[in-house]
Design an enzyme around this catalytic site. Structure first.
Site, mmCIF file in Angstrom:
data_model
loop_
_atom_site.group_PDB
_atom_site.id
_atom_site.type_symbol
_atom_site.label_atom_id
_atom_site.label_comp_id
_atom_site.label_asym_id
_atom_site.label_seq_id
_atom_site.Cartn_x
_atom_site.Cartn_y
_atom_site.Cartn_z
ATOM 1 N N SER A 45 0.804 -1.223 0.000
ATOM 2 C CA SER A 45 0.000 0.000 0.000
ATOM 3 C C SER A 45 0.844 1.284 0.000
ATOM 4 C CB SER A 45 -0.937 -0.069 1.206
ATOM 5 O OG SER A 45 -1.794 1.007 1.257
ATOM 6 N N ASP A 60 -6.234 2.179 -2.993
ATOM 7 C CA ASP A 60 -7.457 1.968 -2.217
ATOM 8 C C ASP A 60 -7.774 3.163 -1.325
ATOM 9 O OD1 ASP A 60 -5.514 1.526 -0.317
ATOM 10 O OD2 ASP A 60 -6.240 -0.433 0.333
ATOM 11 N N GLU A 95 -12.387 6.128 6.569
ATOM 12 C CA GLU A 95 -11.365 6.543 7.524
ATOM 13 C C GLU A 95 -10.937 7.941 7.108
ATOM 14 O OE1 GLU A 95 -9.059 2.753 9.205
ATOM 15 O OE2 GLU A 95 -8.354 3.318 7.233
ATOM 16 N N ALA A 96 -10.488 8.737 8.085
ATOM 17 C CA ALA A 96 -10.073 10.105 7.759
ATOM 18 C C ALA A 96 -8.977 10.113 6.692
ATOM 19 C CB ALA A 96 -9.596 10.806 9.023
ATOM 20 N N ASN A 97 -8.175 9.037 6.654
ATOM 21 C CA ASN A 97 -7.082 8.976 5.679
ATOM 22 C C ASN A 97 -7.529 8.716 4.238
ATOM 23 O OD1 ASN A 97 -7.558 6.182 5.479
ATOM 24 N ND2 ASN A 97 -6.137 5.734 7.141
ATOM 25 N N PRO A 154 -2.531 2.097 20.645
ATOM 26 C CA PRO A 154 -1.346 1.494 20.037
ATOM 27 C C PRO A 154 -1.592 1.297 18.543
ATOM 28 C CG PRO A 154 -2.562 -0.132 21.345
ATOM 29 C CD PRO A 154 -3.306 1.157 21.465
ATOM 30 N N SER A 155 -0.614 1.640 17.704
ATOM 31 C CA SER A 155 -0.768 1.440 16.259
ATOM 32 C C SER A 155 -0.818 -0.046 15.956
ATOM 33 C CB SER A 155 0.414 2.077 15.529
ATOM 34 O OG SER A 155 0.527 1.517 14.241
ATOM 35 N N ARG A 162 -0.057 5.985 19.020
ATOM 36 C CA ARG A 162 -0.501 7.186 18.306
ATOM 37 C C ARG A 162 -1.289 8.089 19.252
ATOM 38 N NH1 ARG A 162 0.895 6.258 13.162
ATOM 39 N NH2 ARG A 162 0.403 4.231 12.252
HETATM 40 P P1 NG1 Z 1 -2.555 2.091 12.574
HETATM 41 O O1 NG1 Z 1 -1.081 1.987 12.349
HETATM 42 O O2 NG1 Z 1 -3.169 0.964 13.350
HETATM 43 O O3 NG1 Z 1 -2.913 3.465 13.081
HETATM 44 C C1 NG1 Z 1 -3.013 2.706 9.950
HETATM 45 C C2 NG1 Z 1 -4.133 3.707 9.736
HETATM 46 C C3 NG1 Z 1 -5.448 2.945 9.624
HETATM 47 C C4 NG1 Z 1 -5.410 1.871 8.527
HETATM 48 C C5 NG1 Z 1 -4.159 1.010 8.699
HETATM 49 C C6 NG1 Z 1 -3.946 0.029 7.573
HETATM 50 C C7 NG1 Z 1 -4.412 5.961 10.694
HETATM 51 C C8 NG1 Z 1 -4.420 6.773 11.939
HETATM 52 N N1 NG1 Z 1 -4.215 4.650 10.862
HETATM 53 O O4 NG1 Z 1 -3.291 1.963 11.130
HETATM 54 O O5 NG1 Z 1 -6.482 3.846 9.406
HETATM 55 O O6 NG1 Z 1 -5.506 2.449 7.247
HETATM 56 O O7 NG1 Z 1 -2.956 1.809 8.840
HETATM 57 O O8 NG1 Z 1 -3.244 0.513 6.472
HETATM 58 O O9 NG1 Z 1 -4.582 6.487 9.593
HETATM 59 ZN ZN ZN Z 2 -3.622 1.283 0.286
#
Ligand code: NG1
Ligand code: ZN
Length: 545
Positions: free
Chosen positions: A65, A281, A371-373, A500-501, A508
């Site tokens: 990705s 995506d 998702e905001a992203n 936690p990420s 985060r």
């Molecule tokens: P983590 O690392 O769990 O925050 C990030 C994105 C998720 C999702 C995943 C998968 C943020 C804050 N977090 O996850 O939304 O897209 O990667 O790629 O954007």
């Molecule tokens: Zn992607």
């Protein structure tokens, strides 16, 4: 058994580095490409088993990705085009971490636990992104599939959502569409062209869109798709991979996190631009105003534009279907406020990670999740689709209702209902803007984002943080949430949370407040609280400058 002899033989060519442990995370396996050969082979094996178990075609996508070009990854796609079910994520981790000599035993364990009938036929679809490592890694997947005497179809280069689409088409006996790239282009572009008929007399400027392809697969596929769009959209493609490096200083993640335009794209004031991520995506939109200020339209703004329009069409069509928006804790407070208070829409908060949003959205007649992203799509329940289709052929309704029903039907066809899809989302947004005669500035002005800041804190073990309430509150370690609550109270319109990420070894921190200074200060203060309460390592976080 001859079958397992073949597995043993082939697996020697894809040896696991002793002691290496990897986890099937929210986005599958993801790490440096040179650690993944054995993982790919084993995911080929697992996909074959999953296919035998479900008696359906399973997808295997090779991609990392938005991560750097040196990384790669793999994830499995379940029969309806959705992410693989959690129990099999566990099997994936076990199989990936079995040392070489216990691989066959672990495989047999999974077969027994899931009661897989090995005599059942299996079919696996494989896709890959443009990373140089994807070529050999997808070969390893193929080896895994064929060592269980299963059938693999290699699509070669595809965007992630295109592979999800193919899997869904195949398993619905092509009711969802034709399982070819042409089938994908035709389905989406026909729906788009039908929709733009409701927006006649658009000028060339209105049809013009700058696209940042992140130097990845999305650029390649956009170029292939362009003729299908019959000049209803005029794309200037930048970062098409001919020069730059994948995701480097460009792409949706860079633009969202850095809050600035990508390199390699020249924007005039007011011009509509969008960025895909490395496997197409995710998408974010943006423009620069006449004063040179950068304006970002992220997943929250996209969800707002789409859900508002859907609600309008349902009212016109006289359909009492419920539209809900599913967000995560990262959604800007202004977007949630606008959707709930002004639009009177149902809003739900899910845990971060697409599968959580997807499942939550499935509970509604129409579930818009983002998702905001910039990762998201729209799901229509079978019942909702049925009622909309019925209305399009109902001889007893007036023209206004009929037209709204036809628009809704075309919107259904334009959506990739399996997963977030940058190309599908882009066409959806372009269609809605065109039909409503809206500029990107007008779209941006629907609400103003609260200033916000995201930070990362390094701790010894991020698993010490446990969250609840869709990750908005920390229940562990003791004292952390109380400290956050006290800090939040000091500011206006403020909110903060930590988690936690799932993809990086960090905690985060997110904070928002009424001013940029307040958001930055709050984020810093919360980072210090995490550092103190959750075992921070290295230097204490410094104030944000
Ligand atoms: P983590 O690392 O769990 O925050 C990030 C994105 C998720 C999702 C995943 C998968 C943020 C804050 N977090 O996850 O939304 O897209 O990667 O790629 O954007
Ligand atoms: Zn992607």
């Amino acid at each position: 058994m001859a079958q397992f002899e073949k597995v043993s033989q082939y697996s020697v060519q894809h040896p696991k580095p002793t002691g290496l442990v990897l986890q099937y995370g929210t986005a599958g396996f993801r790490t440096h490409a040179n650690q993944l050969d054995h993982i790919m082979f084993r995911m080929g094996l697992l996909a074959a088993l999953r296919s035998k178990k479900t008696k359906s075609t399973i997808g295997v996508m090779v991609t990392a990705s938005h991560n750097p070009e040196e990384d790669n990854g793999v994830k499995l796609i379940d029969p309806m085009g959705e992410m693989v079910t959690p129990a099999w994520e566990g099997h994936a981790t076990r199989l990936a971490n079995a040392e070489q000599e216990s691989l066959v035993m672990t495989l047999k364990d999974i077969i027994e636990m899931e009661a897989v009938d090995l005599s059942q036929n299996a079919s696996v679809f494989i896709g890959k992104d443009t990373r140089p490592s994807s070529e050999t890694l997808s070969q390893a997947v193929l080896d895994g599939v064929s060592s269980l005497d299963s059938h693999a179809y290699d699509y070669g280069l595809l965007t992630t959502p295109q592979l999800h689409f193919m899997v869904c088409c195949k398993n619905t006996q092509f009711r969802y569409g034709t399982a070819t790239v042409e089938g994908y282009y035709e389905k989406l572009s026909q729906a788009f062209i039908q929709l733009t008929k409701h927006a006649p007399n658009r000028t060339d400027d209105q049809k013009h869109l700058l696209v940042d392809g992140a130097n990845g697969i999305g650029a390649l596929k956009m170029r292939e798709m362009e003729p299908f769009l019959q000049k209803e959209l005029k794309i200037s493609l930048h970062n098409d991979g001919s020069q730059g490096k994948l995701n480097f200083l460009c792409g949706a993640d860079y633009v969202k996190v850095q809050q600035k335009p990508p390199e390699g794209i020249k924007m005039n004031a007011g011009e509509r631009c969008c960025s895909f991520d490395g496997d197409a995506d995710r998408i974010v939109y943006y423009f620069i105003n006449s004063a040179g200020q950068f304006h970002l339209l992220d997943g929250d703004k996209i969800a707002t534009l789409i859900s508002t329009y859907l609600k309008e069409l349902l009212t016109q069509a006289g359909l009492d279907l419920q539209v809900a928006v599913v967000q995560t804790a990262y959604a800007n407070g202004s977007s949630t406020h606008y959707l709930v208070e002004t639009m009177k829409l149902t809003v739900q908060c899910a845990k971060t990670g697409v599968k959580h949003l997807h499942h939550a959205a499935q509970e509604f007649d129409i579930g818009v999740y983002f998702e905001a992203n910039g990762h998201g799509t729209i799901l229509f329940s079978k019942a909702a689709e049925g009622r909309i289709q019925q209305l399009t052929v109902d001889p007893n309704i007036n023209d206004e209702k009929k037209s709204a029903a036809v628009l809704l039907e075309n919107l259904i066809n334009l959506c990739n209902q399996t997963v977030g899809d940058a190309i599908s989302d882009m066409l959806l947004i372009e269609a809605v803007l065109a039909i409503r005669g809206m500029t990107v500035q007008q779209w941006d002005a629907i609400y103003s984002d609260l200033p916000n800041r995201q930070l990362k804190v390094k701790v010894a073990d991020r698993r010490v943080i446990e969250t609840t309430d869709a990750e908005r509150r920390a229940v562990r370690p003791a004292g952390l949430q109380d400290a956050i609550d006290e800090l939040v109270k000091k500011y206006q319109k403020s909110r903060a949370f930590v988690r936690p990420s799932g993809t990086e070894d960090v905690v985060r921190v997110y904070a928002e407040a009424d001013t940029k200074e307040a958001a930055d200060t709050l984020a810093h203060e919360v980072s210090v609280a995490v550092y103190k309460f959750a075992g921070g390592v290295g230097e204490e976080p410094k104030p944000f400058l």
